[in-house]
Scaffold this active site. Structure first.
Site, PDB file in Angstrom:
ATOM      1  N   ASP A   1      42.456  95.661  23.235  1.00  0.00           N
ATOM      2  CA  ASP A   1      43.894  95.867  23.393  1.00  0.00           C
ATOM      3  C   ASP A   1      44.475  94.602  24.027  1.00  0.00           C
ATOM      4  O   ASP A   1      44.548  94.476  25.248  1.00  0.00           O
ATOM      5  CB  ASP A   1      44.144  97.104  24.271  1.00  0.00           C
ATOM      6  CG  ASP A   1      45.620  97.330  24.529  1.00  0.00           C
ATOM      7  OD1 ASP A   1      46.441  96.539  24.035  1.00  0.00           O
ATOM      8  OD2 ASP A   1      45.945  98.297  25.244  1.00  0.00           O
TER       9      ASP A   1
ATOM     10  N   ASP B   1      52.975  96.460  20.442  1.00  0.00           N
ATOM     11  CA  ASP B   1      51.756  96.439  21.252  1.00  0.00           C
ATOM     12  C   ASP B   1      50.580  96.619  20.289  1.00  0.00           C
ATOM     13  O   ASP B   1      50.461  97.666  19.646  1.00  0.00           O
ATOM     14  CB  ASP B   1      51.813  97.566  22.294  1.00  0.00           C
ATOM     15  CG  ASP B   1      50.681  97.461  23.303  1.00  0.00           C
ATOM     16  OD1 ASP B   1      49.842  96.549  23.167  1.00  0.00           O
ATOM     17  OD2 ASP B   1      50.650  98.291  24.235  1.00  0.00           O
ATOM     18  N   LEU B   2      49.730  95.608  20.197  1.00  0.00           N
ATOM     19  CA  LEU B   2      48.684  95.629  19.153  1.00  0.00           C
ATOM     20  C   LEU B   2      47.292  95.837  19.739  1.00  0.00           C
ATOM     21  O   LEU B   2      47.000  95.417  20.861  1.00  0.00           O
ATOM     22  CB  LEU B   2      48.707  94.314  18.363  1.00  0.00           C
ATOM     23  CG  LEU B   2      50.001  93.984  17.633  1.00  0.00           C
ATOM     24  CD1 LEU B   2      49.819  92.734  16.780  1.00  0.00           C
ATOM     25  CD2 LEU B   2      50.468  95.153  16.772  1.00  0.00           C
TER      26      LEU B   2
ATOM     27  N   HIS C   1      17.097  98.442   8.734  1.00  0.00           N
ATOM     28  CA  HIS C   1      18.293  99.083   9.301  1.00  0.00           C
ATOM     29  C   HIS C   1      19.352  98.046   9.606  1.00  0.00           C
ATOM     30  O   HIS C   1      19.066  96.851   9.673  1.00  0.00           O
ATOM     31  CB  HIS C   1      17.938  99.874  10.568  1.00  0.00           C
ATOM     32  CG  HIS C   1      17.324  99.058  11.656  1.00  0.00           C
ATOM     33  ND1 HIS C   1      16.011  98.652  11.638  1.00  0.00           N
ATOM     34  CD2 HIS C   1      17.849  98.543  12.794  1.00  0.00           C
ATOM     35  CE1 HIS C   1      15.751  97.943  12.720  1.00  0.00           C
ATOM     36  NE2 HIS C   1      16.861  97.851  13.453  1.00  0.00           N
TER      37      HIS C   1
ATOM     38  N   GLU D   1      49.766  97.812   9.214  1.00  0.00           N
ATOM     39  CA  GLU D   1      48.362  98.044   9.575  1.00  0.00           C
ATOM     40  C   GLU D   1      47.414  97.871   8.393  1.00  0.00           C
ATOM     41  O   GLU D   1      46.356  97.252   8.526  1.00  0.00           O
ATOM     42  CB  GLU D   1      48.202  99.444  10.171  1.00  0.00           C
ATOM     43  CG  GLU D   1      48.804  99.580  11.561  1.00  0.00           C
ATOM     44  CD  GLU D   1      48.738 100.990  12.117  1.00  0.00           C
ATOM     45  OE1 GLU D   1      48.638 101.937  11.317  1.00  0.00           O
ATOM     46  OE2 GLU D   1      48.805 101.130  13.357  1.00  0.00           O
TER      47      GLU D   1
ATOM     48  N   ASN E   1      49.035 105.957   8.696  1.00  0.00           N
ATOM     49  CA  ASN E   1      50.503 105.857   8.734  1.00  0.00           C
ATOM     50  C   ASN E   1      50.980 104.416   8.510  1.00  0.00           C
ATOM     51  O   ASN E   1      52.182 104.176   8.451  1.00  0.00           O
ATOM     52  CB  ASN E   1      51.058 106.431  10.042  1.00  0.00           C
ATOM     53  CG  ASN E   1      50.367 105.818  11.242  1.00  0.00           C
ATOM     54  OD1 ASN E   1      49.610 104.850  11.112  1.00  0.00           O
ATOM     55  ND2 ASN E   1      50.622 106.353  12.417  1.00  0.00           N
TER      56      ASN E   1
ATOM     57  N   TYR F   1      15.544 101.951  21.869  1.00  0.00           N
ATOM     58  CA  TYR F   1      16.258 100.687  21.798  1.00  0.00           C
ATOM     59  C   TYR F   1      16.987 100.376  23.084  1.00  0.00           C
ATOM     60  O   TYR F   1      17.453 101.276  23.772  1.00  0.00           O
ATOM     61  CB  TYR F   1      17.273 100.723  20.647  1.00  0.00           C
ATOM     62  CG  TYR F   1      16.942  99.706  19.592  1.00  0.00           C
ATOM     63  CD1 TYR F   1      16.092 100.018  18.549  1.00  0.00           C
ATOM     64  CD2 TYR F   1      17.440  98.420  19.668  1.00  0.00           C
ATOM     65  CE1 TYR F   1      15.755  99.080  17.604  1.00  0.00           C
ATOM     66  CE2 TYR F   1      17.112  97.468  18.725  1.00  0.00           C
ATOM     67  CZ  TYR F   1      16.267  97.805  17.691  1.00  0.00           C
ATOM     68  OH  TYR F   1      15.928  96.864  16.771  1.00  0.00           O
TER      69      TYR F   1
ATOM     70  N   PHE G   1      43.631 106.231  11.742  1.00  0.00           N
ATOM     71  CA  PHE G   1      44.521 105.397  12.562  1.00  0.00           C
ATOM     72  C   PHE G   1      45.379 104.493  11.664  1.00  0.00           C
ATOM     73  O   PHE G   1      46.434 104.023  12.067  1.00  0.00           O
ATOM     74  CB  PHE G   1      43.718 104.494  13.522  1.00  0.00           C
ATOM     75  CG  PHE G   1      42.894 105.225  14.542  1.00  0.00           C
ATOM     76  CD1 PHE G   1      42.850 106.617  14.601  1.00  0.00           C
ATOM     77  CD2 PHE G   1      42.157 104.517  15.479  1.00  0.00           C
ATOM     78  CE1 PHE G   1      42.079 107.283  15.548  1.00  0.00           C
ATOM     79  CE2 PHE G   1      41.390 105.166  16.436  1.00  0.00           C
ATOM     80  CZ  PHE G   1      41.342 106.548  16.460  1.00  0.00           C
TER      81      PHE G   1
ATOM     82  N   ASP H   1      25.192 106.138  18.409  1.00  0.00           N
ATOM     83  CA  ASP H   1      24.615 106.267  19.742  1.00  0.00           C
ATOM     84  C   ASP H   1      25.537 106.827  20.818  1.00  0.00           C
ATOM     85  O   ASP H   1      25.038 107.259  21.866  1.00  0.00           O
ATOM     86  CB  ASP H   1      24.026 104.915  20.185  1.00  0.00           C
ATOM     87  CG  ASP H   1      22.677 104.655  19.514  1.00  0.00           C
ATOM     88  OD1 ASP H   1      22.024 105.650  19.123  1.00  0.00           O
ATOM     89  OD2 ASP H   1      22.267 103.497  19.389  1.00  0.00           O
TER      90      ASP H   1
HETATM   91 CU   LIG Z   1      16.957  96.721  15.040  1.00  0.00          CU
END
Ligand SMILES: [Cu+2]
Length: 816
Positions: free
Chosen positions: A583, A728-729, A574, A626, A720, A525, A717, A437
Site C-alpha cells: 500500500d 489511494d493505490l 513444484h 484496475e 469493478n 519448509y 478485487f 500456507d
Molecule cells: Cu521448493
C-alpha cells in the site's frame, strides 16, 4: 540415531503437515531453562544505547457464522463510547496503534469470550470436533483513514479491537464465525465481522486443529491395524508398540476434489531425523468431513504404484503374496536409536560428513558493532537513519506499517499475504499437493532464531505471542530479529583518475542496511522473510526458501514429476509463489500508476540527412483502470513500474517510487481450474487496485481447505475495474520460482539462488540521493607533497572487543 528429534515420547507422533497434536502437547513443557525476554543484541563489551523492546504479540484470523442474535446495537453504542483517549503523541506511543496484542490483551479477550455463556465455549484441547472453541485471536487493525487522522492530524486514537475466529462445531449446523471484540484492553462488546456477500467460510474450510490431528492420528492407527505385520516386514517400523521405530505421516491439501469435501491423502513415513524424506511407499485417503470421528473412513490406499480399496485388501493381498513389495533398508543399522558416533548419519541429517579439499576448522568472519547499533527500537517501531516504520506479525505473516523516510510516508503497509507451493507427482499425494500456507498458520510458526546463524550475533531479537489453536497465548522467543549490516558492495564509489598514473580524488560510501527478519517453518519448509532498508530511500523485501523438500516414494513413473534423490525418494517438481500487498503512499495518498519503456525511433540524422538515426526514446503509459493495471504472467511486465504523486520535484518531474520485481515466477494453474479460485492473485506478477477496506488481504486461513469456493477471491478485487488515477493505490506483487529438486536439496534446500522479492526505489522523489545525509562517506585527496588527505565525517575506529556472546538456543514455545 539420536533421540533429540523424537517428540515427547509419543509412540507415533504425527508428522509434517499433520504433526500438530503432539506438538501441541509439547507446548507448556519447556525442555530447558527458558530465555523468555526479548534480547538485545550487540557487543557485550560496549554498553548498549537502545532500549529493549517489549514482546511483539500476535494472532489469528477467521470468519464465521453462528446465528447469534447478539446485542449488536448495544455493541455499537459501546464502541462509540469507547472512542478512545487522546494520544500522548510520541511516535512510539502512536505506533502502538499497529501493535500486536499483548498477553494481557489476549487473555482479556479470551476471558470476555468465555464469559459469554451463549457461546458455550470449550477448551480447544477438548478431544472432539463437536465443540465450540476459540481458534484465533489477533489485532484487528483500525481503518486506514482513522489511523491516518490519528497519526497525522492529531485526532482521536482509534479503538483497539481484536479479531477472533470461533469454530462452532457444537451447533446443529457447524460453522466458523469471525468477530471483532473491543474495546481493548477491557472488552465490553463483540460483533460479527460479516463476510463478503456470498463468501462465508464453509465449515469444511477451517484449518485443521491440533485436536483434529490427534483424532486423525488415532483414526489412522486404528484403520491400519490390519497392516501391522506388513509395516514391520516392509519398513521395520509400525504404529503400535513401536518405541523408536514408529511411523508418522504428512497430510497434503487440498482435501478432496470439490467444495464441501474434507478428505485428505496421507503419506506414511518412518519417524526418523528428517522424516519428510522417508516415505514408506504407502499413502492413504481418509474422509474426515464428519464431526463424528466414528464416520471417518479410509477410502483408498496406494502402495508402490497400485491402488487398493482398503487397508484390509492390501493386507489380504500381501498375505497371499500378490503385492509388489519394496523392503526398505534399516535406517538405524546398529544403534537402534542409541547415539553411536561410528554410525554414518542418515542422509536426511544435518550432521557433517565428507571433507573439503581445504578444510576450514575455525570460526568464520562475523559482524561486530563496537559502537552499538545504529538503529533505535521503540516498541514495535524502528528508527534508522532516515527511516522509521512499525511492524506486526499477523497470522498471515509479517507486516511493516507506516513506512517513512525523511519524515515522509512512502508506504502505509507492505506485508506478506500468502505463500503457496504447487506440486506435481505420480503418487496420489504428490499430485494432489497444492499447499496454501496461510491455511497452515504461516505467520504463527515463527520459531526461535539462532544468533550468529539465523541473524548476526549483533541483532536485536524480539519475541512474539500467538493465539492460534490454543487456550493460552503462546510465547515464541526470539521470533524476529532486527540488525544492521554492511552492504556487500559500496553504496556509491568513484575513482577519479587523472589519467597520468594518479587520481584527482577517490570517494566512497560503504553503505549500511537495516534488516527486519522473521521465519515461517511450515512443517518441512522454512521461509526466511526479510525487509531491508537502504540509506538511499530504497526498501527491499526478500524471501528465501529452505528446509526439507516435500517428497514422495520413488517409482520409475515418478521421474516424470521430479528427481530421484535417494533409493526410495522422489523430490517432486513444484512452484513457490509468494504474494505481497504494497500500500504505497508516495508523497500523499493520492497516487497514479504509470510505466516507462524504451521505444526505438528511426529518424533522419539531423546532422547528416542521408543517414538514419536509430535510438531509444522514452515512452510513458498511464493506467486509468484496475483491469488495465493487472499484468498477466503471459505478458512481459514493463521494467519501470512507477507510483507517482501529482507533486513535482524541482525539475518538473512527478515525485515517484519505482517497483522493481526480482522473481522467476510463472503462472502454474489455468484459470479454468476450479481450485485456482483460491490463488487468483497468482495470475498477476503485479496488479494495482484502489484502496478498499474490504480488500486488505488476498487470501485467508480458509482458502487452503476450500480452494474451490474460498471466502477470499483476489480476482474479485478487480471486477469493478475501478478508476485508479489520483487515488489511494495498492500494488499486489507475486514473486516466486520453479523448484525442480536436485540431489543437492539433500538434506535441505539451500538459500543461495532460492530468493525472490522486490524493491521500492525512489524515482525523482528526492532532489538528490538522500544517502548524502550519511556521515559514512570517505573522500581521499592527493597532495603534492606528503601523504594523501583522508576526509571523513566519522572518526576512525579504535580497537575494541570483538567476541560475541556465547551461543544459546532454547527452542521451546509455551503458554503464558
Ligand atoms: Cu521448493
Amino acid at each position: 540415531m539420536e533421540q533429540r528429534w523424537q517428540l515427547h515420547g509419543s509412540p507415533a507422533a504425527p508428522g509434517r503437515r499433520g504433526g500438530a497434536s503432539e506438538e501441541a502437547a509439547s507446548v507448556g513443557k519447556p525442555r530447558g531453562h527458558g530465555t523468555w525476554q526479548s534480547q538485545l543484541g550487540g557487543n557485550p563489551c560496549v554498553p548498549i544505547k537502545q532500549l529493549t523492546s517489549p514482546p511483539l504479540h500476535s494472532r489469528a484470523m477467521g470468519r464465521e457464522t453462528l446465528a447469534l442474535g447478539w446485542a449488536v446495537a448495544a455493541t455499537l453504542m459501546l464502541q462509540a463510547l469507547a472512542m478512545a483517549e487522546h494520544s500522548p503523541g510520541t511516535p512510539h506511543s502512536k505506533a502502538s496503534v499497529f501493535a500486536d496484542l499483548s498477553a494481557h490483551e489476549l487473555k482479556a479477550v479470551r476471558s470476555f469470550l468465555w464469559s459469554r455463556k451463549e457461546l458455550r465455549l470449550q477448551s480447544s484441547r477438548a478431544l472432539t470436533i463437536t465443540k465450540n472453541s476459540v481458534f484465533l485471536i489477533e489485532t484487528l487493525l483500525p481503518k486506514k483513514q482513522q489511523v491516518l487522522k490519528f497519526l497525522d492530524n492529531h485526532q482521536r486514537r482509534p479503538i483497539r479491537e481484536a479479531r477472533v475466529v470461533v469454530f462452532f462445531g457444537a451447533q446443529e449446523h457447524p460453522n466458523v464465525t469471525e468477530f471483532a471484540v473491543g474495546p481493548l484492553p477491557q472488552p465490553q462488546y463483540m460483533r460479527e465481522l460479516p463476510p463478503r456477500p456470498g463468501h462465508r467460510a464453509s465449515w469444511t474450510s477451517r484449518p485443521i486443529s491440533s485436536v483434529e490431528y490427534s483424532l486423525l492420528n488415532h483414526a489412522l492407527q486404528e484403520a491400519t491395524k490390519p497392516l501391522h505385520q506388513f509395516f514391520l516386514a516392509t519398513t521395520g517400523f509400525s504404529f503400535h508398540n513401536c518405541h523408536l521405530q514408529c511411523l508418522t505421516f504428512t497430510d497434503v491439501a487440498p482435501r478432496g476434489l470439490a467444495s464441501g469435501e474434507r478428505r485428505s491423502w496421507f503419506i506414511l513415513q518412518r519417524y526418523v531425523e528428517g522424516y519428510f524424506l522417508h516415505p514408506t511407499g504407502l499413502e492413504l485417503l481418509l474422509d474426515h468431513s464428519s464431526t463424528n470421528t466414528q464416520d471417518w473412513t479410509v477410502e483408498q490406499v496406494w502402495y508402490n504404484g497400485k491402488f487398493y480399496r482398503s487397508p484390509e485388501e492390501l493386507a489380504r493381498k500381501y498375505k497371499k503374496g500378490e503385492v509388489d513389495v519394496v523392503v526398505l533398508e534399516d535406517p538405524l543399522p546398529k544403534g537402534k536409536g542409541a547415539e553411536n558416533m561410528k554410525d554414518p548419519p542418515l542422509f536426511s541429517s544435518y550432521k557433517p560428513r565428507g571433507d573439503f579439499s581445504s578444510p576450514i576448522t575455525g570460526h568464520g568472519p562475523r559482524l561486530v558493532q563496537p559502537q552499538g547499533p545504529g538503529y533505535k527500537l521503540q516498541g514495535n517501531t524502528v528508527l534508522y537513519g532516515g527511516w522509521s516504520f512499525s511492524f506486526r506479525l499477523r497470522s498471515s505473516g509479517l507486516q511493516v506499517l507506516n513506512v517513512q523516510f525523511g519524515g515522509e510516508r512512502i508506504a502505509y503497509e507492505v506485508s506478506v499475504q500468502e505463500a503457496v507451493a504447487l506440486y506435481g507427482g505420480h503418487t496420489p499425494a504428490g499430485s494432489q499437493t497444492k499447499y496454501i500456507d496461510v491455511g497452515w498458520g504461516l505467520g504463527t510458526v515463527t520459531h526461535e532464531l539462532a544468533p550468529g546463524i539465523d541473524c548476526p550475533n549483533t541483532a536485536t531479537f524480539l519475541d512474539a505471542l500467538h493465539y492460534y489453536d490454543t487456550d493460552d497465548p503462546i510465547h515464541y522467543p526470539r521470533a524476529l530479529c532486527v540488525f544492521e549490516m554492511p552492504m556487500q558492495v559500496p553504496l556509491r564509489r568513484h575513482f577519479n583518475s587523472n589519467f597520468s598514473g594518479g587520481f584527482n580524488f577517490y570517494a566512497g560510501l560503504q553503505g549500511q542496511v537495516l534488516v527486519l527478519r522473521t521465519t515461517s517453518t511450515v512443517y518441512n519448509y522454512d521461509y526466511i522473510w526479510d525487509f531491508i532498508f537502504y540509506p538511499n530511500g530504497v526498501m527491499e523485501t526478500k524471501v528465501h526458501a529452505t528446509g526439507y523438500v516435500h517428497a514422495t516414494f520413488y517409482t520409475p513413473e515418478g521421474l516424470r514429476y521430479g528427481t530421484r534423490l535417494h533409493t526410495h525418494l522422489i523430490g517432486n517438481i513444484h512452484t513457490h509463489l509468494m504474494h505481497y500487498r504494497v500500500d504505497l503512499d508516495v508523497a500523499g495518498t493520492k497516487n497514479s500508476f504509470q510505466t516507462l519503456r524504451m521505444k526505438l525511433e528511426n529518424i533522419t540524422n539531423p546532422w547528416s540527412r542521408t543517414h538514419h538515426l536509430v535510438q531509444p526514446t522514452l515512452e510513458q503509459t498511464r493506467y486509468l483502470r484496475e483491469r488495465q493495471a493487472a499484468f498477466h504472467f503471459r505478458h512481459t511486465l514493463p521494467k519501470y513500474l512507477l507510483f507517482t504523486s501529482p507533486k513535482k520535484n524541482a525539475w518538473g518531474h512527478q515525485r515517484s517510487y519505482r517497483l522493481q520485481i526480482h522473481s522467476m515466477a510463472d503462472q502454474v494453474l489455468p484459470p479454468s481450474l476450479q481450485e485456482e479460485r483460491a490463488v487468483t492473485w497468482a495470475r498477476y506478477p503485479l496488479a494495482v487496485t484502489k484502496y478498499r477496506e474490504s480488500e486488505l488481504y488476498s487470501s485467508s486461513i480458509y482458502n487452503q481447505n476450500d480452494p474451490w469456493d474460498p471466502p477470499v477471491v483476489f480476482e474479485e478485487f478487480l471486477r469493478n475495474n475501478e478508476y485508479i488515477e489520483d487515488e489511494d493505490l495498492v500494488a499486489w506483487v507475486t514473486v516466486g520460482f520453479l523448484h525442480i529438486p536436485h540431489s543437492e536439496d539433500i538434506p535441505n534446500t539451500a538459500t543461495p539462488g532460492n530468493s525472490v522479492g522486490f524493491l521500492l526505489r525512489p524515482f525523482n522523489f528526492f532532489p538528490e540521493d538522500p544517502s548524502l545525509a550519511s556521515r559514512d562517506t570517505v573522500i581521499v585527496w592527493p597532495r603534492d607533497d606528503g601523504p594523501n588527505y583522508v576526509e571523513r565525517w566519522i572518526p576512525e575506529e579504535e580497537e575494541s572487543c570483538l567476541m560475541p556472546a556465547p551461543f544459546s538456543y532454547n527452542g521451546t514455545y509455551r503458554p503464558v
